[in-house]
Structure formats: C-alpha cells, structure tokens
Design an enzyme around this catalytic site. Sequence first.
Site, PDB file in Angstrom:
ATOM      1  CE  LYS A  21      -1.586   3.109   2.587  1.00 11.63           C
ATOM      2  NZ  LYS A  21      -1.702   4.315   1.529  1.00 11.63           N
ATOM      3  N   GLY A  47       7.188   5.687   7.625  1.00  7.14           N
ATOM      4  CA  GLY A  47       6.328   6.831   7.421  1.00  7.14           C
ATOM      5  C   GLY A  47       6.499   7.623   8.908  1.00  7.14           C
ATOM      6  CB  SER A  48       4.513  10.091  10.365  1.00  5.74           C
ATOM      7  OG  SER A  48       3.180   9.497  10.561  1.00  5.74           O
ATOM      8  N   GLY A 105       3.359   5.374  12.696  1.00  4.38           N
ATOM      9  CA  GLY A 105       4.171   4.060  13.219  1.00  4.38           C
ATOM     10  C   GLY A 105       3.935   3.482  14.608  1.00  4.38           C
ATOM     11  CD  GLU A 140      13.912   1.878   9.756  1.00  2.00           C
ATOM     12  OE1 GLU A 140      14.241   3.254  10.278  1.00  2.00           O
ATOM     13  OE2 GLU A 140      14.545   1.081  10.189  1.00  2.00           O
ATOM     14  CB  CYS A 162      13.588   9.908   6.733  1.00  4.47           C
ATOM     15  SG  CYS A 162      14.177   8.800   5.685  1.00  4.47           S
TER      16      CYS A 162
HETATM   17  P1  NAP Z   1       2.671   8.783   7.106  1.00  7.30           P
HETATM   18  O1  NAP Z   1       1.459   9.809   7.004  1.00  7.30           O
HETATM   19  O2  NAP Z   1       2.905   8.056   8.667  1.00  7.30           O
HETATM   20  O3  NAP Z   1       2.197   7.825   5.865  1.00  7.30           O
HETATM   21  C1  NAP Z   1       3.070   6.624   5.760  1.00  7.30           C
HETATM   22  C2  NAP Z   1       2.004   5.597   5.163  1.00  7.30           C
HETATM   23  O4  NAP Z   1       1.140   5.197   5.922  1.00  7.30           O
HETATM   24  C3  NAP Z   1       1.105   5.861   3.894  1.00  7.30           C
HETATM   25  O5  NAP Z   1       0.948   5.018   3.056  1.00  7.30           O
HETATM   26  C4  NAP Z   1      -0.252   6.153   4.531  1.00  7.30           C
HETATM   27  O6  NAP Z   1      -1.220   6.022   3.773  1.00  7.30           O
HETATM   28  C5  NAP Z   1      -0.278   5.120   5.667  1.00  7.30           C
HETATM   29  N1  NAP Z   1      -1.165   5.384   6.608  1.00  7.30           N
HETATM   30  C6  NAP Z   1      -1.821   6.505   7.187  1.00  7.30           C
HETATM   31  N2  NAP Z   1      -2.378   6.265   8.085  1.00  7.30           N
HETATM   32  C7  NAP Z   1      -2.451   4.800   8.243  1.00  7.30           C
HETATM   33  C8  NAP Z   1      -3.045   4.124   9.185  1.00  7.30           C
HETATM   34  N3  NAP Z   1      -4.121   4.481  10.085  1.00  7.30           N
HETATM   35  N4  NAP Z   1      -2.870   2.703   9.296  1.00  7.30           N
HETATM   36  C9  NAP Z   1      -1.999   2.310   8.365  1.00  7.30           C
HETATM   37  N5  NAP Z   1      -1.013   3.016   7.280  1.00  7.30           N
HETATM   38  C10 NAP Z   1      -1.631   4.138   7.547  1.00  7.30           C
HETATM   39  O7  NAP Z   1       3.925   9.535   6.441  1.00  7.30           O
HETATM   40  P2  NAP Z   1       4.227  10.350   5.225  1.00  7.30           P
HETATM   41  O8  NAP Z   1       3.826  11.740   5.499  1.00  7.30           O
HETATM   42  O9  NAP Z   1       3.879   9.458   4.136  1.00  7.30           O
HETATM   43  O10 NAP Z   1       5.957  10.199   5.214  1.00  7.30           O
HETATM   44  C11 NAP Z   1       6.859  11.419   5.868  1.00  7.30           C
HETATM   45  C12 NAP Z   1       7.224  10.511   7.289  1.00  7.30           C
HETATM   46  O11 NAP Z   1       8.081   9.335   6.776  1.00  7.30           O
HETATM   47  C13 NAP Z   1       8.188  11.440   8.022  1.00  7.30           C
HETATM   48  O12 NAP Z   1       7.961  11.450   9.324  1.00  7.30           O
HETATM   49  C14 NAP Z   1       9.494  10.618   7.711  1.00  7.30           C
HETATM   50  O13 NAP Z   1      10.535  10.926   8.405  1.00  7.30           O
HETATM   51  C15 NAP Z   1       9.216   9.413   7.445  1.00  7.30           C
HETATM   52  N6  NAP Z   1      10.015   8.720   6.712  1.00  7.30           N
HETATM   53  C16 NAP Z   1      11.159   7.621   7.487  1.00  7.30           C
HETATM   54  C17 NAP Z   1      11.841   7.076   6.778  1.00  7.30           C
HETATM   55  C18 NAP Z   1      12.808   6.287   7.448  1.00  7.30           C
HETATM   56  O14 NAP Z   1      13.419   5.133   6.798  1.00  7.30           O
HETATM   57  N7  NAP Z   1      13.012   6.303   8.723  1.00  7.30           N
HETATM   58  C19 NAP Z   1      11.972   7.145   5.198  1.00  7.30           C
HETATM   59  C20 NAP Z   1      11.118   7.939   4.634  1.00  7.30           C
HETATM   60  C21 NAP Z   1      10.202   8.777   5.497  1.00  7.30           C
HETATM   61  P3  NAP Z   1      -1.939   7.533   3.340  1.00  7.30           P
HETATM   62  O15 NAP Z   1      -0.801   8.051   2.410  1.00  7.30           O
HETATM   63  O16 NAP Z   1      -2.901   6.956   2.315  1.00  7.30           O
HETATM   64  O17 NAP Z   1      -2.281   8.519   4.413  1.00  7.30           O
END
Ligand code: NAP
Length: 480
Positions: free
Chosen positions: A172, A225-226, A230, A247, A281
């Site tokens: 997804k 993701g966030s 997470g 992550e 990130c």
């Molecule tokens: P996000 O809002 O947490 O979304 C990540 C993924 O989770 C998306 O596919 C999102 O779907 C999905 N999601 C949202 N709500 C969910 C739920 N309740 N249950 C299951 N999945 C759900 O993060 P983002 O805004 O896409 O990415 C930015 C964040 O990612 C930043 O905090 C960044 O630091 C982090 N990041 C970390 C790394 C690492 O390796 N540590 C790498 C890259 C990014 P939708 O898009 O449909 O909401």
Amino acid sequence: MQTFGNYINGEWVTTGGTFEVRNPANTDEVVGLFVKASAADVDAAAQAAADAFPKWAGMTGPARANILFKAAEILDSRFESIAADMTREEGKTFPEAKGEVRRTINILKYFAGEGSRTGGHLVPSERDRVHMFAIRKPIGVVGLITPWNFPSAIPCWKLAPALICGNTVIIKPASVAPLSAWRIIEALHEAGIPKGVVNFVAGSGGTIGKALIEAKPVKAISFTGSETIGKWVHTEASKRMLRIQLEMGGKNPTIVLNDADFNAAVENVVNAAFFSTGQKCTATSRAIVEDGIYDKFVAAVVERTKKLKVGNGMEAGIDIGPAVDEAALNTILEYIEIGKKEVGAPLVGGNRLTGGAYDKGYYVEPTVFADVPEDARIAKEEIFGPVLTIHRAKSFEDAMRMANATVFGLSASVQTTNLSRVFEFIYGAEAGLLTVNLPSAGVEYQLPFGGTKDSSFGPKEQGPAAFDFYSDYKTIYLKY
Ligand code: NAP
C-alpha cells in the site's frame, strides 16, 4: 487521463471510485487517477497472496531472481519516463528522481543477486556424526506500507528482499504519490511474476492500512512513515502478534567542528537540509556548529542558501522543488511561524513563494534560523521541510550532547578533519546512520539502513540485514 488500477491476484482491477494525484509543482496537472481499494479488495489481495505463497516459496532463489532481474531491465528501458512520473507526482527535481529510479533498479538487481547467494549456517556439532545447520525460510504474506518521499526506492527496498526470500506481498503506497510504486508492480507483472505473489492496493491509510494489518493471512508488516502512524501500526499489529518493522521520523544533526573543511561542510549542510525540499527522513534539520567558526559558518550557509533556485523540478537549473502537497506546505509554514515567535526572523527564507508559476504549486523558501535554543520546538520536532536550525556549541563534547538530545535517532553527521573526533562521534552518536564529511542524507542499498530510539523499531532494512526481517530460520540436527 490514465486510470491506474489495483493489482490483485495478477489482474488489474479498475472498478470502483478513484482519487486524483496532482502535480505539486503545478496543481492544474492531474498526474493520474487511482482506483480506491476497499477493505474487501485488501482481503482479496491477502487471500491471493496466501494462495500463491506455497508455490513461490517452493521456487529456487535463482528462479525468483530471474523475475526480479527482468523487472529491473524493464524499468531501465523506461528510465527517463519513470523518473519524470516521479517528479510530477512528488515534486523532487528530475535529476533527483533519476537518481532514485537508478537506485530502485540497482536495489532490484542487488536482491536478485542474493537469490543465488543467501544461505544459512553450517556449524560443527559437539556430538559425533551429527550434522547441524540452519536454513532460511520465508515468513508468508507480508504487508508493506510506504511513504511518499522516496516513492520508488522505499517500496523497492521492501518488495525486493521480501520477494527474493520467497514471501508473497501486498503493498500500500502513500496516497499522494502512488505512481512510482505502481510502475514497479507493472514491471514485475510484465516480467512474469506468478499471480498473487505481488499485490498493489491504493487508497487511504486509515481505511486500507488498517484492513491490511487486520487481514488474516498477513504475517508481517513493514512500515515507513511518520512516528504517529508508526506507533499506531505497532499497537494494532502487536494485537495479532505480527512481525513488525517500523522506520519513522528524525531530527537529524550535523556537527560542524572548528577544524572542518569549511567549504565542504557548508555544502554538505545545505545539501542535506534543503535538497528534495528537506523531505528526506535523513535530512539535516539541525546544524550544531563549534564556537570558533560559528559566525562565519552561519554567514556562509545563508549566502549559499540565497543562491538556491526553487521551482518546477522538471526545469533545468532548479535545486529545490515544491512541498509534496498542501498539508505538507501548511505544516512547514506553521513551523516557520512558530520559529519566528521562538527565535525571531529567519536569516534567509521564511515565506511561501508566490507570483507567476509559483501560485500553481506548493513552493516555500529554504529557511535558516540561527542562534536557536535547544529547547525550541523548531529544534525538537520533525518539520519535514526546508527549514534548518543552527546551534552554537562550546566544544565537541557540547555538540555531541546537543546532537543526542532528541527522541529520534535516524541519521547524524560530523564535519571534521580530526580522526579522534571522528571515532568519538562514531561510538557516541545515538543514530542508526552516521556520515563523516558527507551530507547526513544519501544512502546506498548494500548496508543495513534504519535508526535507533523513536526513529525505528525492529530489524534494519536493506543490505544483508533485510533478510533478518523477511525470513526466519529452520534449524536441523541430523545424525548420520
Ligand atoms: P505517514 O503519514 O505516516 O504515511 C505513511 C504511510 O502510512 C502512507 O502509506 C499512509 O497512507 C499510511 N497510513 C496512514 N494512516 C495509516 C493507518 N492508520 N494505518 C496504516 N497505514 C496508514 O507518513 P508520510 O507523510 O507518508 O511520510 C513522511 C514521514 O515518513 C516522515 O515522518 C519521515 O521522517 C518518515 N520517513 C521515514 C523514513 C525512514 O526510513 N526512517 C524514510 C522515509 C520517510 P496515506 O498516504 O493514504 O495516508
């Protein structure tokens, strides 16, 4: 306008409502329509993955590898257009997108290569005529949830090791940028991956993300993701005792010492803070600079930042594209306002860019706040945009203390020519990814990747470590 379907049990499913993906550099442009998967689609995908598992797991590693190699070739044959898709959906510059697509291809090849290499352990037994060894086995059906900021590389660095280990997969992608991941699925389909082995479902995380975690056949979830989402994924997936890999966010420091190669340090900090619009990130969000060069360093970073060109990433000469969407732009602007209240006006930037073509996109100036107190919110919370805070350190020890004073632990960097300081940094920095005299951002696929503290949970991704998550051991004692 192309409609991109979900991919379930080897078929493109194009029925159902759709959602639009728009170009953040020019919101008049619709990049594509994606079919919204339902919870029932997720269940169908999970069942297809479960049905496909025994056969895929039973294939030899080299046979699975052939499909991954073929998919890599297919992606390579469309290299430029896939990179252009990425710039159009995510906003990063075309050269950055090309770099990411190249990385995706290399990740596929790397893990395909592991198909004929990955073994287990063979050790001598204490008992006479006992042969003892452990072999790797796949886990089963794996759910992958990915973010938008590396919309191709992150899906690939989960998909490729999962598949080569013999797992079957449901992915997804992030809703704001699903096309890059869709291109990988398209390539796997054309490469002849058996039906059900890989499945793609697009749509809101709140609905289908939850369905994925709850789908009965799913045995493991890998999420990037966030931190907020997470932690929620962790809570839900733990209820089912799933294998979990998370992550998440960061607040990454770069320490700049008096003896650093000054110009290189300025370039590395500016690169890590602002390229990809600060939406990596591993981006540097805090520069911690030793007293002796502090004023000169701040002035040089400000001058260099003023030269950066913000615009549509498809145009030549652009350094920084837009924020990925309106929500991301608003978060960045809110933090800039918080920063103005906390420490006063930034030395450069601080505004949304408007006028002409800027009015059609989510553009924000790269922004530098200096003399920022350690406890300011802009110094503690992840902004995920082109905002850099600069902090004055009395000494190396003071800089290390500040660098580690965060709940996050994704990446950290030091700029110095002192070898002892380099090693003190390596052993003392609380982060999973360290760089020395390089930007804090910019990872390759051949070594483990991931953070510590609140940035990560579970086994690392990429390199040989990826197998720790995507496979298990079976241990055998054999008397002959
Ligand atoms: P996000 O809002 O947490 O979304 C990540 C993924 O989770 C998306 O596919 C999102 O779907 C999905 N999601 C949202 N709500 C969910 C739920 N309740 N249950 C299951 N999945 C759900 O993060 P983002 O805004 O896409 O990415 C930015 C964040 O990612 C930043 O905090 C960044 O630091 C982090 N990041 C970390 C790394 C690492 O390796 N540590 C790498 C890259 C990014 P939708 O898009 O449909 O909401």
